[in-house]
Motif scaffolding. Structure first.
Motif, mmCIF file in Angstrom:
data_model
loop_
_atom_site.group_PDB
_atom_site.id
_atom_site.type_symbol
_atom_site.label_atom_id
_atom_site.label_comp_id
_atom_site.label_asym_id
_atom_site.label_seq_id
_atom_site.Cartn_x
_atom_site.Cartn_y
_atom_site.Cartn_z
ATOM 1 N N GLN A 12 0.824 -1.199 0.000
ATOM 2 C CA GLN A 12 0.000 0.000 0.000
ATOM 3 C C GLN A 12 0.860 1.252 0.000
ATOM 4 O O GLN A 12 1.811 1.339 0.772
ATOM 5 C CB GLN A 12 -0.918 0.025 1.219
ATOM 6 C CG GLN A 12 -1.888 -1.134 1.256
ATOM 7 C CD GLN A 12 -2.848 -1.040 2.420
ATOM 8 O OE1 GLN A 12 -2.820 -0.099 3.201
ATOM 9 N NE2 GLN A 12 -3.705 -2.026 2.544
ATOM 10 N N HIS A 39 -2.750 -1.065 -3.066
ATOM 11 C CA HIS A 39 -3.500 0.195 -2.985
ATOM 12 C C HIS A 39 -2.529 1.340 -3.228
ATOM 13 O O HIS A 39 -1.405 1.327 -2.736
ATOM 14 C CB HIS A 39 -4.159 0.360 -1.613
ATOM 15 C CG HIS A 39 -4.862 1.677 -1.475
ATOM 16 N ND1 HIS A 39 -6.086 1.920 -2.053
ATOM 17 C CD2 HIS A 39 -4.507 2.816 -0.848
ATOM 18 C CE1 HIS A 39 -6.445 3.175 -1.778
ATOM 19 N NE2 HIS A 39 -5.502 3.727 -1.053
ATOM 20 N N GLU A 41 -2.268 5.841 -3.810
ATOM 21 C CA GLU A 41 -2.939 7.126 -3.656
ATOM 22 C C GLU A 41 -2.200 8.214 -4.414
ATOM 23 O O GLU A 41 -0.974 8.294 -4.356
ATOM 24 C CB GLU A 41 -3.056 7.493 -2.177
ATOM 25 C CG GLU A 41 -3.914 6.499 -1.418
ATOM 26 C CD GLU A 41 -4.220 6.908 0.007
ATOM 27 O OE1 GLU A 41 -3.607 7.840 0.528
ATOM 28 O OE2 GLU A 41 -5.107 6.258 0.601
ATOM 29 N N SER A 56 -6.953 -4.693 -6.880
ATOM 30 C CA SER A 56 -6.161 -3.508 -6.545
ATOM 31 C C SER A 56 -7.091 -2.305 -6.453
ATOM 32 O O SER A 56 -8.248 -2.351 -6.884
ATOM 33 C CB SER A 56 -5.070 -3.272 -7.598
ATOM 34 O OG SER A 56 -5.652 -3.127 -8.876
ATOM 35 N N SER A 57 -6.581 -1.206 -5.873
ATOM 36 C CA SER A 57 -7.406 -0.008 -5.742
ATOM 37 C C SER A 57 -6.534 1.235 -5.814
ATOM 38 O O SER A 57 -5.332 1.192 -5.546
ATOM 39 C CB SER A 57 -8.177 -0.036 -4.421
ATOM 40 O OG SER A 57 -7.288 -0.048 -3.320
#
Length: 81
Positions: A12, A39, A41, A56-57
């Motif tokens: 992440q 993950h 961002e 996944s994100s």
């Protein structure tokens, strides 16, 4: 990032210290890959391709010149508030 960027399975990338996904831009000269259940961002600007594996994100945006592959990927637009 001068070359490719790869995020391993189950890893992440989480922003800290009050950083907001809408304000963080990752510029990648090559391709990007995101492993299963990873993950990420931020906003991705990628020169070639972005491939997201199963489950996944991303909290952000994906802007790529050629192709984006999403395999059961959750994409959340960064908040504007």
């Amino acid at each position: 990032i001068a070359g490719d960027m790869s995020i391993a399975d189950n890893k992440q990338i989480i922003l800290a210290g009050g950083a907001l996904a809408r304000n963080i831009v990752w510029v990648v000269a090559g391709k990007t890959t995101y492993g299963a259940s990873s993950h990420f961002e931020g906003i991705i600007l990628c020169a070639t391709s972005a491939e997201f594996d199963a489950s996944s994100s991303i909290n952000g945006r994906v802007l790529v010149q050629t192709a984006v592959t999403l395999k059961q990927t959750t994409v959340t637009s960064p908040t504007t508030a």
